[in-house]
Structures are given as structure tokens and as C-alpha cells.
Design an enzyme around this catalytic site. Structure first.
Site, short mmCIF file in Angstrom:
data_model
loop_
_atom_site.label_atom_id
_atom_site.label_comp_id
_atom_site.label_asym_id
_atom_site.label_seq_id
_atom_site.Cartn_x
_atom_site.Cartn_y
_atom_site.Cartn_z
N LEU A 1 52.09 2.64 24.84
CA LEU A 1 52.03 1.19 24.96
C LEU A 1 51.19 0.76 26.17
CD1 LEU A 1 55.83 0.68 24.24
CD2 LEU A 1 53.96 0.20 22.67
N PRO A 2 50.79 -0.51 26.23
CA PRO A 2 49.88 -0.94 27.29
C PRO A 2 50.41 -0.82 28.72
CG PRO A 2 49.85 -2.50 25.47
CD PRO A 2 50.97 -1.55 25.21
N THR B 1 50.84 4.77 30.59
CA THR B 1 50.72 4.85 32.04
C THR B 1 51.55 3.70 32.61
OG1 THR B 1 48.49 5.76 31.88
CG2 THR B 1 49.15 4.85 34.01
N LYS C 1 49.37 10.96 36.94
CA LYS C 1 48.43 10.24 36.05
C LYS C 1 47.77 9.06 36.77
CE LYS C 1 46.14 8.43 32.74
NZ LYS C 1 46.71 7.73 31.61
#
Length: 313
Positions: free
Chosen positions: A67-68, A95, A170
Site C-alpha cells: 500500500l502507499p 514502506t 528500507k
């Protein structure tokens, strides 16, 4: 492992990741996305469409998310929990904010749901090929149980530590890429103004100690030809991730200079109309084109205002 899987978020990365998971895991994969086209593509790859998050929760015990941002992740996790279905493990491959990831994990644990962060790195092409780098934050036991499933989507798997560690790695990975692109934009600008051809310059740099993935990918494929298409990790997403890196720095009591400068450049490019373009478009700030465009617009506006105040001129 006799698990039934779920996948929510079938975008540029998630769609390909889900397709690999479906083909390689030999397990039922139930999917949901707001895009009917994205769901249709997943079904073509062998997935099973669900009409809602609630319906998916009744059928899957391990659910993957792509997802965003953490905002959407929190909302989807709330829906999965409220559905009181089969879900026992949620794997966030987005992220996401580190502190909110850890808070979400603690909240879900109270309802007996294990939460794992497993964000991915590399390109959309790597997502298609199943050669992503996956950085996981989880207990050793949870990681061991999920590793065969993650291997369906990635060729390089890292267990970074407990919950939140995957997101930390990340975020810093992405910030390093953004800063490198910023540096490449400066080098390209200096080289061109010194009379060098950009393609030749980057080709020469790739032969020596200045070589990097960012130079060969972002530099040669985007900066040199000056092309920044949409739907390839846009500026808005890069700014979101850079903000997460700056938050980590602030929480650690550190004031980064290069990271902050890169963030500011990307924000300027976004405000100039490049929010949805591939983030190397920041070069247009670095080499002065955006500033020049702004100055030209001001001159044009001034000319219009002058003519308006003197209609007979």
C-alpha cells in the site's frame, strides 16, 4: 504449511508480487484492490477475487499488504481485525513509518495477530521477475515460517531484526538512492556545462570507482535522456520516504545535511508540477531549469499585467 493467503494492494509493485506468490506458492491467494482492472489481472494469474477486505479476512490466515503508506496500512489492518476472520499474520510489504509500525504490531498482538514488516527494494522489473530485495522485521520464528513465501517474490531476503527493523533498513536504502540521484544530477550538470556529452560521461563513470546501480539505472535510463515518466516511483512517493528518513534522524537527535537538502530539492520539483513523475526529475531543480521557468512565468505575468493596466498600449 497449509495456509491460505491474502494480498491487498495490487499496484505497480504489488500486482507483480502477488502474481509470483500465486504461481510459486501453490497456495490459494485471495485478493482485494479498489481497481477492478488490477484484480482482473491477479485473477488471470490464478488468484481468487474478493469483494471486500472483510470477505478476504474470512478466507485468508496470512495477509500481505502493498500500500502507499502507513495511513492506508493502519486502515486496512483495522478492517482485517474488525472482520474477526481467519487472519493470524499480516505482512506489510509497503514502506511505512517505523514508530507507527511498531505501535500497530503491539496493538494487533493484543488480538492474537502477528505483524511483520517486509518492505521491498529494486525496480518494477524485479517485481515481475521475482528478484526483489526483501528486508524483514520479525521474530526469528515468524521470519522462518514466512521465508518460503517471501522467496516467491524476492531473490535476496534479509532478516533485519525485530518488528520495525525492516522498515528502518528500507527507508535508509531509499534515502541513499535519493541522495545519490541528487549527486548524479549535479555531476551531470557540471559535465554538460563543461562541454561533455551526458551519455559519454556516465558511461565513463560506470567503468570506474564512481559506478553504482543508481548511475546505471536512474542516471543512464532517466537523467541522461531527460525522461521522467509517471507510474515509476513518482516524486510524491520519494518525498514520503525521505520524510520518514528525516523523522528517523530527528528521533535519533541527528541533523542530516545532504538528506535534508535532497528532500528540499524534491519538494521544489513536486511544487513545480512533477509530483507524479519519476523522482530523478529533481535534476530540473539542480540544473536551474525550474528556476528559469519560474522567472519566465513571472516575466510573462508582468507583461500581461502591464498590458491590462494600459489597454490602449
Amino acid at each position: 504449511m497449509s495456509h491460505t493467503l491474502g494480498f491487498i494492494g495490487l499496484g505497480v509493485m504489488g500486482g507483480s508480487m502477488c502474481a509470483n506468490l500465486t504461481r510459486k506458492s501453490s497456495k490459494p491467494v485471495h485478493v482485494f484492490d479498489m481497481s477492478a482492472d488490477a484484480v482482473a489481472k491477479a485473477v488471470e494469474a490464478g488468484a481468487i477475487a474478493e469483494a471486500s477486505i472483510d470477505a478476504l479476512a474470512q478466507r485468508a490466515d496470512i495477509v500481505f499488504l502493498s500500500l502507499p503508506s502507513i495511513v492506508q496500512v493502519e486502515a486496512v489492518c483495522a478492517s482485517l481485525r474488525d472482520a474477526r476472520g481467519k487472519v493470524r499474520t499480516i505482512v506489510d510489504m509497503s514502506t511505512s513509518d517505523v514508530a507507527r509500525t511498531r505501535a500497530l504490531a503491539a496493538s494487533l498482538a493484543a488480538d492474537g495477530i502477528d505483524y511483520v514488516d517486509a518492505p521491498v527494494a529494486r525496480t518494477a522489473e524485479a517485481a515481475i521477475k521475482g528478484t526483489l530485495l526483501i528486508m524483514t522485521g520479525a521474530s526469528a520464528q515468524a521470519y522462518a515460517s514466512l521465508e518460503p513465501l517471501l522467496a516467491c517474490m524476492g531473490s535476496d531476503l534479509l532478516h533485519c531484526g525485530g518488528v520495525g527493523a525492516g522498515q528502518t533498513v528500507k527507508i535508509l536504502n531509499n534515502m541513499m538512492v535519493f541522495m545519490t540521484v541528487n549527486a548524479l544530477a549535479e555531476i551531470l550538470t557540471i559535465g554538460r556545462r563543461a562541454g561533455l556529452d551526458g551519455k559519454t560521461l556516465f558511461d565513463m563513470l560506470s567503468k570506474g570507482s564512481a559506478d553504482s546501480f543508481a548511475l546505471r539505472n536512474h542516471g543512464m535510463k532517466s537523467l541522461v535522456p531527460d525522461t521522467y515518466p509517471e507510474k515509476i516511483f513518482p516524486m510524491a512517493y520519494a518525498i514520503k520516504d525521505a520524510a520518514l528518513a528525516l523523522t528517523l534522524a530527528k528521533e535519533a537527535g541527528f541533523e542530516p545535511h545532504i538528506a535534508q537538502h535532497t528532500y528540499d530539492i524534491m519538494c521544489e520539483a513536486r511544487d513545480a508540477g512533477f509530483a507524479q513523475n519519476y523522482h530523478p526529475a529533481m535534476v530540473r531543480v539542480v540544473d536551474g531549469r525550474i528556476a528559469a521557468d519560474k522567472q519566465a512565468d513571472k516575466q510573462a505575468d508582468k507583461h500581461v499585467d502591464t498590458r491590462a493596466s494600459h489597454p490602449h498600449a
